[in-house]
Design a protein around this motif. Structure first.
Motif, PDB file in Angstrom:
ATOM      1  N   TRP A 158       0.805  -1.224   0.000  1.00  0.00           N
ATOM      2  CA  TRP A 158       0.000   0.000   0.000  1.00  0.00           C
ATOM      3  C   TRP A 158       0.834   1.269   0.000  1.00  0.00           C
ATOM      4  O   TRP A 158       0.410   2.291  -0.553  1.00  0.00           O
ATOM      5  N   THR A 159       2.027   1.221   0.597  1.00  0.00           N
ATOM      6  CA  THR A 159       2.891   2.396   0.499  1.00  0.00           C
ATOM      7  C   THR A 159       3.384   2.573  -0.932  1.00  0.00           C
ATOM      8  O   THR A 159       3.529   3.697  -1.420  1.00  0.00           O
ATOM      9  N   VAL A 160       3.621   1.457  -1.634  1.00  0.00           N
ATOM     10  CA  VAL A 160       3.960   1.534  -3.060  1.00  0.00           C
ATOM     11  C   VAL A 160       2.791   2.131  -3.853  1.00  0.00           C
ATOM     12  O   VAL A 160       2.989   2.998  -4.711  1.00  0.00           O
ATOM     13  N   LEU A 161       1.561   1.703  -3.570  1.00  0.00           N
ATOM     14  CA  LEU A 161       0.403   2.235  -4.295  1.00  0.00           C
ATOM     15  C   LEU A 161       0.267   3.746  -4.100  1.00  0.00           C
ATOM     16  O   LEU A 161      -0.055   4.476  -5.051  1.00  0.00           O
ATOM     17  N   ALA A 162       0.500   4.212  -2.884  1.00  0.00           N
ATOM     18  CA  ALA A 162       0.400   5.651  -2.631  1.00  0.00           C
ATOM     19  C   ALA A 162       1.423   6.419  -3.462  1.00  0.00           C
ATOM     20  O   ALA A 162       1.122   7.486  -4.019  1.00  0.00           O
ATOM     21  N   ALA A 163       2.639   5.862  -3.566  1.00  0.00           N
ATOM     22  CA  ALA A 163       3.669   6.509  -4.382  1.00  0.00           C
ATOM     23  C   ALA A 163       3.312   6.441  -5.869  1.00  0.00           C
ATOM     24  O   ALA A 163       3.480   7.422  -6.605  1.00  0.00           O
ATOM     25  N   TRP A 164       2.817   5.289  -6.322  1.00  0.00           N
ATOM     26  CA  TRP A 164       2.374   5.168  -7.715  1.00  0.00           C
ATOM     27  C   TRP A 164       1.284   6.194  -8.027  1.00  0.00           C
ATOM     28  O   TRP A 164       1.239   6.737  -9.136  1.00  0.00           O
ATOM     29  N   ALA A 165       0.403   6.432  -7.072  1.00  0.00           N
ATOM     30  CA  ALA A 165      -0.680   7.398  -7.282  1.00  0.00           C
ATOM     31  C   ALA A 165      -0.126   8.767  -7.631  1.00  0.00           C
ATOM     32  O   ALA A 165      -0.718   9.505  -8.428  1.00  0.00           O
ATOM     33  N   GLU A 166       1.004   9.093  -7.037  1.00  0.00           N
ATOM     34  CA  GLU A 166       1.601  10.415  -7.243  1.00  0.00           C
ATOM     35  C   GLU A 166       2.433  10.492  -8.519  1.00  0.00           C
ATOM     36  O   GLU A 166       2.520  11.563  -9.123  1.00  0.00           O
ATOM     37  N   ILE A 167       3.041   9.377  -8.946  1.00  0.00           N
ATOM     38  CA  ILE A 167       3.964   9.450 -10.095  1.00  0.00           C
ATOM     39  C   ILE A 167       3.323   9.011 -11.407  1.00  0.00           C
ATOM     40  O   ILE A 167       3.958   9.093 -12.448  1.00  0.00           O
ATOM     41  N   THR A 168       2.072   8.554 -11.365  1.00  0.00           N
ATOM     42  CA  THR A 168       1.328   8.256 -12.596  1.00  0.00           C
ATOM     43  C   THR A 168       0.194   9.263 -12.722  1.00  0.00           C
ATOM     44  O   THR A 168      -0.151   9.957 -11.759  1.00  0.00           O
ATOM     45  N   SER A 169      -0.395   9.319 -13.913  1.00  0.00           N
ATOM     46  CA  SER A 169      -1.468  10.301 -14.110  1.00  0.00           C
ATOM     47  C   SER A 169      -2.706   9.731 -14.792  1.00  0.00           C
ATOM     48  O   SER A 169      -3.779  10.316 -14.710  1.00  0.00           O
ATOM     49  N   ARG A 170      -2.581   8.575 -15.463  1.00  0.00           N
ATOM     50  CA  ARG A 170      -3.700   8.055 -16.257  1.00  0.00           C
ATOM     51  C   ARG A 170      -4.153   6.672 -15.826  1.00  0.00           C
ATOM     52  O   ARG A 170      -5.357   6.400 -15.745  1.00  0.00           O
ATOM     53  N   VAL A 171      -3.208   5.767 -15.558  1.00  0.00           N
ATOM     54  CA  VAL A 171      -3.577   4.379 -15.270  1.00  0.00           C
ATOM     55  C   VAL A 171      -4.332   4.268 -13.954  1.00  0.00           C
ATOM     56  O   VAL A 171      -4.101   5.032 -13.011  1.00  0.00           O
ATOM     57  N   GLU A 172      -5.243   3.292 -13.907  1.00  0.00           N
ATOM     58  CA  GLU A 172      -5.783   2.900 -12.611  1.00  0.00           C
ATOM     59  C   GLU A 172      -4.730   2.060 -11.894  1.00  0.00           C
ATOM     60  O   GLU A 172      -3.874   1.434 -12.533  1.00  0.00           O
ATOM     61  N   ILE A 173      -4.794   2.045 -10.569  1.00  0.00           N
ATOM     62  CA  ILE A 173      -3.804   1.325  -9.763  1.00  0.00           C
ATOM     63  C   ILE A 173      -4.530   0.521  -8.688  1.00  0.00           C
ATOM     64  O   ILE A 173      -5.646   0.864  -8.284  1.00  0.00           O
ATOM     65  N   GLY A 174      -3.885  -0.547  -8.243  1.00  0.00           N
ATOM     66  CA  GLY A 174      -4.494  -1.347  -7.184  1.00  0.00           C
ATOM     67  C   GLY A 174      -3.643  -2.551  -6.848  1.00  0.00           C
ATOM     68  O   GLY A 174      -2.637  -2.827  -7.500  1.00  0.00           O
ATOM     69  N   ALA A 175      -4.060  -3.250  -5.814  1.00  0.00           N
ATOM     70  CA  ALA A 175      -3.409  -4.497  -5.422  1.00  0.00           C
ATOM     71  C   ALA A 175      -4.147  -5.664  -6.062  1.00  0.00           C
ATOM     72  O   ALA A 175      -5.374  -5.693  -6.082  1.00  0.00           O
ATOM     73  N   LEU A 176      -3.383  -6.624  -6.542  1.00  0.00           N
ATOM     74  CA  LEU A 176      -3.962  -7.861  -7.082  1.00  0.00           C
ATOM     75  C   LEU A 176      -3.350  -9.018  -6.278  1.00  0.00           C
ATOM     76  O   LEU A 176      -2.407  -9.626  -6.700  1.00  0.00           O
ATOM     77  N   VAL A 177      -3.909  -9.229  -5.113  1.00  0.00           N
ATOM     78  CA  VAL A 177      -4.928  -8.510  -4.372  1.00  0.00           C
ATOM     79  C   VAL A 177      -4.427  -8.224  -2.953  1.00  0.00           C
ATOM     80  O   VAL A 177      -3.481  -8.839  -2.490  1.00  0.00           O
ATOM     81  N   THR A 178      -5.132  -7.293  -2.285  1.00  0.00           N
ATOM     82  CA  THR A 178      -4.876  -7.057  -0.872  1.00  0.00           C
ATOM     83  C   THR A 178      -5.296  -8.271  -0.056  1.00  0.00           C
ATOM     84  O   THR A 178      -6.359  -8.846  -0.306  1.00  0.00           O
ATOM     85  N   CYS A 179      -4.483  -8.644   0.918  1.00  0.00           N
ATOM     86  CA  CYS A 179      -4.875  -9.708   1.841  1.00  0.00           C
ATOM     87  C   CYS A 179      -5.726  -9.110   2.950  1.00  0.00           C
ATOM     88  O   CYS A 179      -5.265  -8.266   3.721  1.00  0.00           O
TER      89      CYS A 179
END
Length: 263
Positions: free
Chosen positions: A62-83
């Motif tokens: 989830w810390t990676v996802l938060a960083a991805w949220a900031e450095i990407t602009s178009r793609v959707e992001i998520g965990a496949l899958v969160t436990c």
């Protein structure tokens, strides 16, 4: 059964597995995947590598996802899958809302019951049984939904819920009840069987199957496996890539295939 999904365009996902990699590798990979035209960038929620050296490098989901949220602009992001076992459901809802805000509405909340015993043992979670973990997930999903409705500021959109797994008695019923996306692992014959059972659960739960996007993990040549899965109503095709190199060659083939099918 495929008529349920005919209105959907094909989408391509990539699972950038956060194993055997530094942050710089993951950062570079997600930027490159977005530039290559993928629709969704996933990671996974584990604490140790699943393949290769079991004590190898690994970063938290989830810390990676938060960083991805900031450095990407178009793609959707998520965990496949969160436990589901690793975080209190209300906390997970709050994390999801926060990453949704950071990404300006690009988070997919992927969730599953959990299975990797080493994670549980090393981090002090109770492993239980497959049945107890599924029961915990069934209890968590409405709690997550409720908390998402109470958070301030609210999510930017109704955060799509992706449920991974093919259990026919419990998991697929949860999909029918709660999911916007169902993710399956397996070949076309497996998917065909599961799709039929999911349709039955949708009827039981009073849910239109067309509301649930069908997703599957893929590899190899899209011409070999893509058309049959597409006939079965699969519309999200996700290629898994391990670190540290994250070779996007195969992914580019799937993006090109998507563009042909959607043309």
């Amino acid at each position: 059964m495929s008529e349920h999904q005919n209105h959907r365009k094909v989408r391509i996902g990539v699972q950038l597995q956060p194993q055997h990699a530094e942050w710089s590798d993951l950062r570079r990979a997600v930027v490159a995947a977005e530039e290559a035209g993928v629709d969704v960038a996933f990671n996974w929620d584990h604490f140790y590598p699943l393949y290769g050296e079991p004590e190898g490098k690994h970063l938290e989901c989830w810390t990676v996802l938060a960083a991805w949220a900031e450095i990407t602009s178009r793609v959707e992001i998520g965990a496949l899958v969160t436990c589901n076992s690793y975080r209190n459901p209300e906390l997970l809802a709050d994390m999801s809302r926060t990453v949704d805000q950071i990404s300006d509405g690009r988070l997919i909340l992927g969730i599953g019951a959990g299975w990797f015993e080493k994670d549980y043992d090393e981090y002090g979670y109770e492993f239980g049984t497959a049945g107890s973990r599924l029961a915990d997930l069934a209890q968590a999903l409405p709690r997550i939904e409720k908390r998402l409705g109470r958070l301030y500021p609210a999510p930017t959109r109704k955060i799509p819920v992706l449920i991974g797994g093919g259990g026919e008695k419990k998991t697929l019923r949860m999909v029918a009840k709660h999911a916007d996306i169902w993710h399956s692992f397996g070949d076309a014959d497996v998917v065909e069987r599961k799709v039929a059972i999911l349709d039955e659960w949708c009827a039981t739960e009073g849910r239109d199957p067309a509301q649930i996007e069908r997703s599957v993990g893929v590899s190899g040549d899209p011409a070999a496996t893509g058309p049959r899965l597409h006939e079965l109503g699969v519309r999200l095709f996700t290629v898994g890539l391990g670190g540290p190199d994250y070779d996007l060659g195969q992914l580019r083939d799937w993006v090109a295939w998507r563009d042909e099918v959607n043309a």
